[in-house]
Structures are given as structure tokens and as C-alpha cells.
Design an enzyme around this catalytic site. Structure first.
Site, PDB file in Angstrom:
ATOM      1  N   ASP A  33      49.518  39.369  35.699  1.00 44.34           N
ATOM      2  CA  ASP A  33      48.316  38.692  35.203  1.00 44.34           C
ATOM      3  C   ASP A  33      48.291  38.555  33.684  1.00 44.34           C
ATOM      4  O   ASP A  33      47.216  38.552  33.068  1.00 44.34           O
ATOM      5  CB  ASP A  33      47.041  39.413  35.670  1.00 44.34           C
ATOM      6  CG  ASP A  33      46.932  39.466  37.178  1.00 44.34           C
ATOM      7  OD1 ASP A  33      47.417  38.521  37.827  1.00 44.34           O
ATOM      8  OD2 ASP A  33      46.368  40.441  37.698  1.00 44.34           O
ATOM      9  N   LYS A  36      50.854  34.240  32.526  1.00 49.89           N
ATOM     10  CA  LYS A  36      52.155  33.568  32.597  1.00 49.89           C
ATOM     11  C   LYS A  36      51.978  32.078  32.871  1.00 49.89           C
ATOM     12  O   LYS A  36      52.651  31.244  32.271  1.00 49.89           O
ATOM     13  CB  LYS A  36      53.010  34.171  33.727  1.00 49.89           C
ATOM     14  CG  LYS A  36      53.357  35.632  33.518  1.00 49.89           C
ATOM     15  CD  LYS A  36      54.078  36.214  34.728  1.00 49.89           C
ATOM     16  CE  LYS A  36      53.196  36.374  35.943  1.00 49.89           C
ATOM     17  NZ  LYS A  36      52.096  37.330  35.809  1.00 49.89           N
ATOM     18  N   ALA A  59      50.813  36.418  44.129  1.00 51.03           N
ATOM     19  CA  ALA A  59      50.582  35.897  42.780  1.00 51.03           C
ATOM     20  C   ALA A  59      49.297  35.079  42.734  1.00 51.03           C
ATOM     21  O   ALA A  59      48.943  34.406  43.701  1.00 51.03           O
ATOM     22  CB  ALA A  59      51.763  35.019  42.371  1.00 51.03           C
ATOM     23  N   GLY A  60      48.623  35.148  41.603  1.00 52.83           N
ATOM     24  CA  GLY A  60      47.460  34.285  41.343  1.00 52.83           C
ATOM     25  C   GLY A  60      47.646  33.747  39.943  1.00 52.83           C
ATOM     26  O   GLY A  60      47.520  34.487  38.970  1.00 52.83           O
ATOM     27  N   HIS A  61      48.040  32.490  39.828  1.00 55.12           N
ATOM     28  CA  HIS A  61      48.415  31.911  38.533  1.00 55.12           C
ATOM     29  C   HIS A  61      47.408  30.847  38.112  1.00 55.12           C
ATOM     30  O   HIS A  61      47.288  29.814  38.762  1.00 55.12           O
ATOM     31  CB  HIS A  61      49.821  31.309  38.625  1.00 55.12           C
ATOM     32  CG  HIS A  61      50.894  32.345  38.766  1.00 55.12           C
ATOM     33  ND1 HIS A  61      52.228  32.049  38.880  1.00 55.12           N
ATOM     34  CD2 HIS A  61      50.821  33.704  38.776  1.00 55.12           C
ATOM     35  CE1 HIS A  61      52.928  33.175  38.959  1.00 55.12           C
ATOM     36  NE2 HIS A  61      52.093  34.191  38.911  1.00 55.12           N
ATOM     37  N   GLN A 250      54.172  38.294  39.074  1.00 53.32           N
ATOM     38  CA  GLN A 250      53.933  39.725  38.834  1.00 53.32           C
ATOM     39  C   GLN A 250      54.376  40.071  37.396  1.00 53.32           C
ATOM     40  O   GLN A 250      54.327  39.218  36.528  1.00 53.32           O
ATOM     41  CB  GLN A 250      54.637  40.596  39.870  1.00 53.32           C
ATOM     42  CG  GLN A 250      54.051  40.498  41.272  1.00 53.32           C
ATOM     43  CD  GLN A 250      54.409  39.239  42.036  1.00 53.32           C
ATOM     44  OE1 GLN A 250      55.568  38.902  42.182  1.00 53.32           O
ATOM     45  NE2 GLN A 250      53.423  38.536  42.556  1.00 53.32           N
ATOM     46  N   THR A 327      42.868  38.443  44.731  1.00 51.44           N
ATOM     47  CA  THR A 327      42.028  39.296  45.577  1.00 51.44           C
ATOM     48  C   THR A 327      40.617  39.475  45.019  1.00 51.44           C
ATOM     49  O   THR A 327      39.756  40.025  45.701  1.00 51.44           O
ATOM     50  CB  THR A 327      42.653  40.698  45.719  1.00 51.44           C
ATOM     51  OG1 THR A 327      42.797  41.253  44.401  1.00 51.44           O
ATOM     52  CG2 THR A 327      44.013  40.642  46.392  1.00 51.44           C
ATOM     53  N   VAL A 440      44.905  31.734  22.586  1.00 48.76           N
ATOM     54  CA  VAL A 440      43.586  32.139  22.077  1.00 48.76           C
ATOM     55  C   VAL A 440      42.455  31.657  22.990  1.00 48.76           C
ATOM     56  O   VAL A 440      41.280  31.672  22.610  1.00 48.76           O
ATOM     57  CB  VAL A 440      43.374  31.642  20.626  1.00 48.76           C
ATOM     58  CG1 VAL A 440      44.224  32.452  19.663  1.00 48.76           C
ATOM     59  CG2 VAL A 440      43.688  30.154  20.495  1.00 48.76           C
TER      60      VAL A 440
HETATM   61  P1  GDP Z   1      49.136  35.089  35.542  1.00 45.90           P
HETATM   62  O1  GDP Z   1      49.128  35.678  36.906  1.00 45.90           O
HETATM   63  O2  GDP Z   1      50.023  35.855  34.615  1.00 45.90           O
HETATM   64  O3  GDP Z   1      49.448  33.616  35.509  1.00 45.90           O
HETATM   65  O4  GDP Z   1      47.656  35.278  34.954  1.00 45.90           O
HETATM   66  P2  GDP Z   1      46.265  35.088  35.766  1.00 45.90           P
HETATM   67  O5  GDP Z   1      46.029  33.644  35.972  1.00 45.90           O
HETATM   68  O6  GDP Z   1      46.207  35.987  36.937  1.00 45.90           O
HETATM   69  O7  GDP Z   1      45.245  35.705  34.718  1.00 45.90           O
HETATM   70  C1  GDP Z   1      45.140  35.229  33.416  1.00 45.90           C
HETATM   71  C2  GDP Z   1      43.690  34.852  33.159  1.00 45.90           C
HETATM   72  O8  GDP Z   1      43.501  34.695  31.767  1.00 45.90           O
HETATM   73  C3  GDP Z   1      43.282  33.526  33.771  1.00 45.90           C
HETATM   74  O9  GDP Z   1      41.931  33.595  34.152  1.00 45.90           O
HETATM   75  C4  GDP Z   1      43.470  32.535  32.610  1.00 45.90           C
HETATM   76  O10 GDP Z   1      42.653  31.376  32.729  1.00 45.90           O
HETATM   77  C5  GDP Z   1      43.024  33.382  31.463  1.00 45.90           C
HETATM   78  N1  GDP Z   1      43.623  33.090  30.157  1.00 45.90           N
HETATM   79  C6  GDP Z   1      44.871  32.660  29.883  1.00 45.90           C
HETATM   80  N2  GDP Z   1      45.102  32.660  28.545  1.00 45.90           N
HETATM   81  C7  GDP Z   1      43.956  33.097  27.984  1.00 45.90           C
HETATM   82  C8  GDP Z   1      43.563  33.345  26.627  1.00 45.90           C
HETATM   83  O11 GDP Z   1      44.326  33.196  25.685  1.00 45.90           O
HETATM   84  N3  GDP Z   1      42.291  33.774  26.431  1.00 45.90           N
HETATM   85  C9  GDP Z   1      41.415  33.991  27.450  1.00 45.90           C
HETATM   86  N4  GDP Z   1      40.189  34.417  27.149  1.00 45.90           N
HETATM   87  N5  GDP Z   1      41.760  33.791  28.740  1.00 45.90           N
HETATM   88  C10 GDP Z   1      43.013  33.365  28.994  1.00 45.90           C
HETATM   89  P1  IMO Z   2      50.665  37.632  39.234  1.00 54.76           P
HETATM   90  O1  IMO Z   2      51.878  36.776  39.500  1.00 54.76           O
HETATM   91  C1  IMO Z   2      48.956  41.651  39.232  1.00 54.76           C
HETATM   92  C2  IMO Z   2      50.275  44.353  42.412  1.00 54.76           C
HETATM   93  C3  IMO Z   2      49.226  44.747  43.447  1.00 54.76           C
HETATM   94  C4  IMO Z   2      49.737  46.128  43.814  1.00 54.76           C
HETATM   95  C5  IMO Z   2      51.247  45.961  43.770  1.00 54.76           C
HETATM   96  C6  IMO Z   2      51.897  45.688  45.123  1.00 54.76           C
HETATM   97  O2  IMO Z   2      49.382  36.926  39.422  1.00 54.76           O
HETATM   98  O3  IMO Z   2      50.802  38.312  37.901  1.00 54.76           O
HETATM   99  P2  IMO Z   2      51.977  43.575  46.751  1.00 54.76           P
HETATM  100  O4  IMO Z   2      50.887  42.815  47.419  1.00 54.76           O
HETATM  101  O5  IMO Z   2      52.851  42.734  45.863  1.00 54.76           O
HETATM  102  O6  IMO Z   2      52.790  44.415  47.680  1.00 54.76           O
HETATM  103  O7  IMO Z   2      51.212  44.627  45.790  1.00 54.76           O
HETATM  104  O8  IMO Z   2      51.492  44.869  42.902  1.00 54.76           O
HETATM  105  N1  IMO Z   2      50.438  42.891  42.239  1.00 54.76           N
HETATM  106  C7  IMO Z   2      49.980  42.203  41.187  1.00 54.76           C
HETATM  107  N2  IMO Z   2      49.239  42.601  40.133  1.00 54.76           N
HETATM  108  N3  IMO Z   2      49.390  40.373  39.299  1.00 54.76           N
HETATM  109  C8  IMO Z   2      50.153  39.973  40.335  1.00 54.76           C
HETATM  110  O9  IMO Z   2      50.712  38.739  40.404  1.00 54.76           O
HETATM  111  C9  IMO Z   2      50.455  40.892  41.366  1.00 54.76           C
HETATM  112  N4  IMO Z   2      51.148  40.817  42.514  1.00 54.76           N
HETATM  113  C10 IMO Z   2      51.138  42.053  43.042  1.00 54.76           C
HETATM  114  O10 IMO Z   2      47.936  44.775  42.894  1.00 54.76           O
HETATM  115  O11 IMO Z   2      49.377  47.041  42.816  1.00 54.76           O
HETATM  116 MG    MG Z   3      47.759  36.551  38.260  1.00 54.98          MG
END
Ligand code: GDP
Ligand code: IMO
Ligand code: MG
Length: 452
Positions: A33, A36, A59-61, A250, A327, A440
Site C-alpha cells: 500500500d 505503487k 492487491a488493492g491499487h 504487496q 478489505t 504530494v
Molecule cells: P498501492 O497498493 O501501493 O497501489 O497503494 P493503495 O492504493 O493501496 O494505497 C495508497 C493510497 O494512497 C490510495 O488511497 C491513494 O489514492 C493514496 N495516495 C497515493 N499517493 C498519495 C499522496 O501522495 N498523498 C496522499 N494523501 N494520498 C496518496
Molecule cells: P497491495 O498490492 C498490504 C498482507 C495481508 C496479510 C498478508 C498475507 O495493495 O500493496 P494474503 O491475503 O496475501 O495471504 O495476506 O499480506 N497483504 C497486503 N498488505 N497491501 C497489499 O497489497 C497486500 N496484500 C497482502 O494484509 O498481512
Molecule cells: Mg494497496
């Protein structure tokens, strides 16, 4: 930023504000998270192909374009750019039902897939029994057992699916989905075996084998148009001079080999996973970018030395809206841990860092950076690979002054407040890695590209 002074790797290919055409891996440098997808979306402007190489719908991107938010689970984030091709590599585990419903939702938002999405024939399939076992197994794990307790999985069937893959005789791949006879045979064998586990070991109801077989036999026509030999496709594209962006899932500390085992996911989330997870050799890779938040978060169980369990942790969670994109769970929040990111720089061979969510720290008076750990009276400079040692480590902090000014509208490094630049310089120096990009805000445009 002073890249030349501490740059121990080759300089990045982001120079003079221009993103060079290249084959580039983007990976998470912490516990996932890290934003990426935001970085991938930004860099995708200059790419031809965006590739997922590992993980699955765990993953949640998140990508935000002009205020419009998209959350991807299996589809590569590059799909929001109408002219990019996306590939899901062999290292991923695909829940076909989840993939098709994600695609349907994206189609309803105007995204087309025609000729733009390819799936490796060697990717493994997440089946209903994987998801059920993931939940059942997690429920029986004790919450406080040392070194082997609950992991806090996402419940998406990831662990049980990779387990079947490694087991060899039980794995079912995309190619099997296209052969009805083989699929029926493999499903029957698997469901019977899993039913034994469910009923005899977990005292759970049996799964209905015919219902599952019928449902999965129907996926072939829907998935078939997207299936490709992804390794051939990607290598031909690279040889033809195309720019490829690998979208990590991840984070490094969740890698099954290098992460905080057993509190990890079941795949190789590190840069090497991009090669094994696609069939593109390491000599084809130009650059590896590690994405790190300006602080640290973690979802699920497992050690997290710089975690803030006080009001400040709660305040950061609120400002940053740190709730999981898959989740919805609360993310644990803490200070930036330089040992974690230095470790990531080592195991991934990072060319540069993308530091995200800097704006989250805009209102804080003081910031702390963990520069070393104290363990049994000794000072550790390196992230320990043994989770039992990590569990006993206490962070040693350096305190820096906050900048107390908004950064979201800033687009040039030199316009950042002095204290923000000092903070970034310190992160970079401690991680022994230059910074190539700063985020930012969540929107595509809320990005600062650092000149090399
Ligand atoms: P990923 O799994 O690594 O792609 O990241 P996630 O999408 O799970 O979580 C990143 C969160 O941060 C998302 O809600 C994005 O919209 C948010 N985000 C990304 N870059 C920034 C930033 O520079 N500032 C803030 N405040 N939020 C951001
Ligand atoms: P993105 O790509 C953050 C964590 C889970 C748990 C462990 C194992 O959005 O960054 P799993 O379901 O993979 O067997 O869970 O890994 N986990 C993540 N934490 N971001 C993720 O993906 C994750 N994918 C799995 O919370 O601790
Ligand atoms: Mg994520």
C-alpha cells in the site's frame, strides 16, 4: 536533494524532468500500500505496456485521475491510459470470477479491453476452495501464538492457491481452463481432496463439486480471447524497443523469502519476481524503483517496530485515510523506518525511491525517523531477517522539525519547504538511495519529478 553524494547505484533514468523509455520495475519498499499504483500510473505515460507479475486480488491499487478514483485488484493500473497494453503474468494467481467482475465494472466506466489485456497461459487459478480454506485456516489460527499465529490474510485464497502451485500435482492454470476435459478432471481431484480437509480437519461442510465444475467450465469462452504466451509477447516488445513497466504488488517486507516470515504473502513481491513472474530475463531490466511512504503502514499481523499505537498513530490514520483498498481494514501506522527501506534497497537493487504521501505529514510539529534498532542492549544497523529478533527490537529515532505547510500544490522540488527537503534528504541518505519522484497527493498530477 543531493543525489550524486550518496548515490551508490547507477543513477535513475528519470533525468532532467523527463522519464526515459525503459524497462522499469516498480515495487513496494515497505509492507504494501505504498501508493505503487499512483507511481505506476504516473510513469505509464511513457510506457507502452504495464505488467502485473505477482500476487492476485489481495492487491488493492488506487489511481486517481482528475478526481476520478479507480481501485484495481487484478487488472494492471495502466489500463486507465487508453493507449496502453496490459499483461497479467505467469507469477500471478487469478480468480477468474473476480477478474471478470472487475473488468465488467471497469467497462461500465468506459474502459475498453479489446486487444489491450493479455493473460499468461501459465498463471494459476484461484478456486472457490482456495478462498474457503484461506478463511477457515485463518480462523483456527491463534491470535497470539508466537511466530506462527494468525497472519491477517485478505481472504482472497492467495496462500492456498500458491501452495497448490508449488505442490505441482494440484495446481490449475489458465491453460487448463481452456481444456474442458482436463479442467473437469483436475477440479474433481482437487475438490475431493479439499473436501476431506474441510470435513475431517476443520469440521466444515463439504463443497458441492458439480456446482463448482459447472461454474468454472463456463469461464473458458470469456477468458480465452485474452490468453497469450506473455513471455514471448513481452520479450518481442522489448526487442522492438517498447517501454515496459512492471507493476509490483504487496511490498518487499511481505515477500515470502525476504519478508517478515511467516507474516508475509505467498509470492515473491521483490524485483526478482518481475523476471520469474513474466519470463523476462534480468538483463532486460533497466531500472528498479522502490515506492515508500514518507511514514510506514502495515495491514494484518506481524512485527512493526515503528508502529504508533497512541493518539498520533490514530491522527495519521485519519489524515491519511489509512484503510485497506481491498478489505477496508484499518492500516497500522508508524514512523518512517530507514532500516526497512535500506533493506529493500539491498534485496531489490533499487535504482531510486519514489517517496509518496509526503502531504500526510504537512501538519505535524516534529517527525521521527528510525535510524537503528536496539536489541538486547546492542545497536543493530541492519534489518534482522529473523522475525523473533525483530519482535524484540526497539527503534532508535532521530527527530526532525516538521514543515507545517501544505505541499499538495507543489510541483517542483525547489518549491518544497526547507524542512520537507531536509526530511527527504535524510530519508534518502539513510536508505542509501536517491529519490526520483515525490508524491504530494493522490491525483496523477500531484507529483514532483526529481531531476537527476
Ligand atoms: P498501492 O497498493 O501501493 O497501489 O497503494 P493503495 O492504493 O493501496 O494505497 C495508497 C493510497 O494512497 C490510495 O488511497 C491513494 O489514492 C493514496 N495516495 C497515493 N499517493 C498519495 C499522496 O501522495 N498523498 C496522499 N494523501 N494520498 C496518496
Ligand atoms: P497491495 O498490492 C498490504 C498482507 C495481508 C496479510 C498478508 C498475507 O495493495 O500493496 P494474503 O491475503 O496475501 O495471504 O495476506 O499480506 N497483504 C497486503 N498488505 N497491501 C497489499 O497489497 C497486500 N496484500 C497482502 O494484509 O498481512
Ligand atoms: Mg494497496
Amino acid at each position: 536533494m543531493r543525489p550524486a553524494e550518496f548515490c551508490v547505484h547507477k543513477p535513475g533514468l528519470i533525468l532532467k524532468g523527463v522519464i526515459f523509455m525503459a524497462v522499469r520495475i516498480v515495487i513496494g519498499a515497505q509492507w504494501g500500500d505504498e501508493a505503487k499504483a499512483k507511481v505506476v500510473d504516473y510513469l505509464a505515460k511513457e510506457a507502452d505496456i504495464v505488467v502485473r507479475f505477482g500476487g492476485g486480488a489481495n492487491a488493492g491499487h488506487t489511481v486517481v485521475v482528475n478526481g476520478e478514483k479507480f481501485v484495481f485488484h487484478l487488472v494492471p493500473a495502466g489500463i486507465v491510459h487508453p493507449d496502453k497494453v496490459c499483461v497479467i503474468g505467469n507469477g500471478t494467481v487469478i480468480d477468474p470470477a473476480a477478474l471478470l467482475s472487475e473488468m465488467e465494472e471497469l467497462k461500465s466506466r468506459g474502459i475498453s479491453f479489446e486487444g489491450r489485456l493479455f493473460i499468461s497461459q501459465n498463471a494459476h487459478l484461484v478456486m472457490p476452495y482456495h478462498k474457503l480454506l484461506d478463511r477457515v485456516e485463518e480462523a483456527v489460527r491463534s491470535e497470539d501464538a508466537e511466530g506462527g499465529g494468525r497472519i491477517g490474510t485478505t481472504g482472497r485464497g492467495i496462500g492456498p492457491c500458491y501452495r497448490d502451485k508449488i505442490n505441482r500435482t494440484t495446481g490449475i492454470r489458465i491453460v487448463d481452463l481452456l481444456d474442458r476435459e482436463i479442467l473437469r478432471e483436475k477440479l474433481l481431484q482437487n475438490i475431493r481432496e479439499k473436501n476431506q480437509l474441510l470435513t475431517k480437519l476443520y469440521d466444515h461442510d463439504k463443497m458441492d463439486e458439480e456446482k463448482i465444475i459447472e461454474e468454472y467450465l463456463a469461464f473458458d469462452k470469456q477468458i480465452d480471447p485474452f490468453v497469450k504466451d506473455a513471455s514471448v509477447y513481452l520479450n518481442d516488445a522489448i526487442d522492438a524497443g517498447k517501454s515496459v513497466l512492471f507493476e509490483g504488488a504487496q511490498g518487499t517486507l511481505l515477500d515470502v523469502d525476504h519478508g517478515t516470515y511467516p507474516y508475509v504473502t505467498s509470492s515473491n513481491t521483490t524485483a526478482g519476481g518481475a523476471c520469474t513472474g513474466t519470463g523476462v530475463g534480468p538483463t532486460k531490466i533497466d531500472e528498479v524503483i522502490g515506492v515508500a511512504k514518507a511514514y510506514t503502514t502495515r495491514v494484518g499481523y506481524g512485527p512493526f517496530p515503528t508502529e504508533l499505537t497512541d493518539d498520533l498513530g490514530e491522527r495519521i490514520r485519519k489524515i491519511a485515510q489509512e484503510f485497506g483498498a481491498t478489505t477496508g481494514r484499518s492500516r497500522r501506522c508508524g514512523w518512517f523506518d530507514a532500516l526497512v527501506v535500506r533493506f529493500s534497497a539491498r534485496v531489490n537493487g533499487l535504482s531510486s525511491l519514489a517517496v509518496t504521501r509526503l502531504d500526510v505529514l504537512d501538519t505535524l510539529d516534529h517527525l521521527q525517523i528510525c535510524t537503528a534498532y536496539r536489541y538486547q542492549g546492542k545497536v543493530l544497523q541492519h534489518f534482522p531477517s529473523d522475525v523473533r529478533i525483530l519482535e524484540q527490537c526497539e527503534p532508535i529515532y532521530e527527530t526532525l522539525e516538521g514543515w507545517k505547510a501544505p505541499t499538495t500544490r507543489i510541483r517542483r522540488l525547489q518549491d518544497l519547504p526547507d524542512n520537507a527537503r531536509r526530511y527527504l534528504d535524510r530519508i534518502s541518505a539513510l536508505a542509501k538511495t536517491p529519490i526520483s519522484l515525490i508524491s504530494v497527493g493522490p491525483d496523477r498530477e500531484e507529483t514532483i519529478l526529481v531531476d537527476g
